[in-house]
Design a protein around this motif. Structure first.
Motif, PDB file in Angstrom:
ATOM      1  N   ALA A 181      86.736 -11.568  75.438  1.00 16.98           N
ATOM      2  CA  ALA A 181      86.564 -12.981  75.113  1.00 16.98           C
ATOM      3  C   ALA A 181      86.606 -13.823  76.381  1.00 16.98           C
ATOM      4  O   ALA A 181      87.451 -13.613  77.258  1.00 16.98           O
ATOM      5  N   ALA A 182      85.707 -14.786  76.469  1.00 16.14           N
ATOM      6  CA  ALA A 182      85.636 -15.678  77.626  1.00 16.14           C
ATOM      7  C   ALA A 182      84.944 -16.964  77.213  1.00 16.14           C
ATOM      8  O   ALA A 182      84.177 -16.988  76.246  1.00 16.14           O
ATOM      9  N   ARG A 183      85.223 -18.046  77.953  1.00 19.31           N
ATOM     10  CA  ARG A 183      84.524 -19.304  77.663  1.00 19.31           C
ATOM     11  C   ARG A 183      83.010 -19.095  77.696  1.00 19.31           C
ATOM     12  O   ARG A 183      82.294 -19.586  76.845  1.00 19.31           O
TER      13      ARG A 183
ATOM     14  N   GLY B 159      80.033  -1.383  77.584  1.00 22.09           N
ATOM     15  CA  GLY B 159      80.715  -0.980  76.358  1.00 22.09           C
ATOM     16  C   GLY B 159      81.519  -2.072  75.704  1.00 22.09           C
ATOM     17  O   GLY B 159      81.932  -1.931  74.546  1.00 22.09           O
ATOM     18  N   ALA B 160      81.777  -3.173  76.421  1.00 25.19           N
ATOM     19  CA  ALA B 160      82.540  -4.278  75.850  1.00 25.19           C
ATOM     20  C   ALA B 160      81.636  -5.153  74.987  1.00 25.19           C
ATOM     21  O   ALA B 160      80.428  -5.236  75.199  1.00 25.19           O
ATOM     22  N   THR B 161      82.250  -5.827  74.014  1.00 24.13           N
ATOM     23  CA  THR B 161      81.533  -6.765  73.153  1.00 24.13           C
ATOM     24  C   THR B 161      81.894  -8.181  73.573  1.00 24.13           C
ATOM     25  O   THR B 161      83.023  -8.631  73.347  1.00 24.13           O
ATOM     26  N   PRO B 162      80.977  -8.926  74.208  1.00 25.59           N
ATOM     27  CA  PRO B 162      81.289 -10.296  74.635  1.00 25.59           C
ATOM     28  C   PRO B 162      81.548 -11.198  73.432  1.00 25.59           C
ATOM     29  O   PRO B 162      80.900 -11.077  72.388  1.00 25.59           O
ATOM     30  N   LEU B 163      82.506 -12.106  73.594  1.00 32.35           N
ATOM     31  CA  LEU B 163      82.857 -13.040  72.524  1.00 32.35           C
ATOM     32  C   LEU B 163      83.177 -14.386  73.146  1.00 32.35           C
ATOM     33  O   LEU B 163      84.007 -14.480  74.054  1.00 32.35           O
TER      34      LEU B 163
END
Length: 231
Positions: A36-38, A47-51
């Motif tokens: 999670a990031a602004r 492999g990460a899911t941006p949110l």
């Protein structure tokens, strides 16, 4: 809880310690890791899911909880250090730090506690600091101390729902936030490893370096021992 097959959400997961948490969770076999990031475009870990998540925005936090309904581990990692003097500094900057370092994790925990409960329980990992227990005169120490108490309160409140809460304390980490520091630093990957070890063991607190261990031990002594410059 075990990281294998867990669904993990890391606030501030695009850089520094947050990125290290994302990488370590994936290495341990997490089924999904929300970074999670602004600005989710800054998430680069394969492999990460941006949110998208601004932890200081209550509506954004609620949207993130709706978009990550499968989460079982939430890592409250996002933080801000402005070096503001608590006595003489700009009060707006003091409030800005508290919004990120205290109210942000509180908002995230309140929003995601029902999610974890609906998924059968889970865990929160909150990133504190050795400055939860010792002050350099800045507002950072004050808001990290407040977060420590919030962690203790959430641990009591969430235990009946099968949700554990671990607090992670550490001194300087080798990230951009401590780039100007010349003293000893701990590698972000090592802090992430110890933090997730604590989650898997159900530990209440993780002390990730000698500095945090020595200061915690010093709390049992006269407070003057922690402030030799005043003697």
């Amino acid at each position: 809880m075990k990281l294998n097959d867990a669904v993990v959400l890391v606030t501030g997961g695009n850089r520094g310690l947050g990125k290290a948490f994302v990488e370590e969770a994936l290495a341990r076999g997490a089924r999904k890791v929300y970074a999670a990031a602004r600005d989710p475009r800054t998430v680069t870990t394969p492999g990460a899911t941006p949110l998208a998540l601004d932890i200081t925005d209550p509506d954004a936090v609620l949207r993130a909880a709706a978009e990550a309904p499968d989460a079982t581990l939430v890592i409250n990692n996002a933080g801000l250090s402005l070096g503001v003097n608590l006595l003489t500094g700009d009060l707006a900057e003091v409030r800005r730090e508290f919004e990120t370092n205290f109210y942000g994790p509180v908002l995230v925990t309140r929003a995601f506690a029902p999610v974890l409960a609906a998924n059968g329980g889970g865990h929160f990992l909150n990133v504190h600091s050795v400055l939860s227990w010792i002050s350099f005169g800045t507002s950072y120490s004050a808001n990290k101390a407040a977060l420590w108490q919030a962690t203790n309160a959430f641990r009591l409140a969430l235990a009946p729902q099968g949700i554990g809460v671990t607090g992670l304390h550490v001194g300087y980490i080798d990230t951009d936030m401590a780039a100007a520091v010349t003293g000893p630093k701990v590698a972000a990957a090592e802090v992430a490893r110890q933090g997730l070890d604590g989650v898997e063991a159900g530990t209440f607190e993780v002390l990730a370096d000698d500095v945090s261990r020595n200061v915690k031990q010093g709390l049992a002594a006269d407070p003057s021992a922690l402030y030799p410059q005043l003697i």
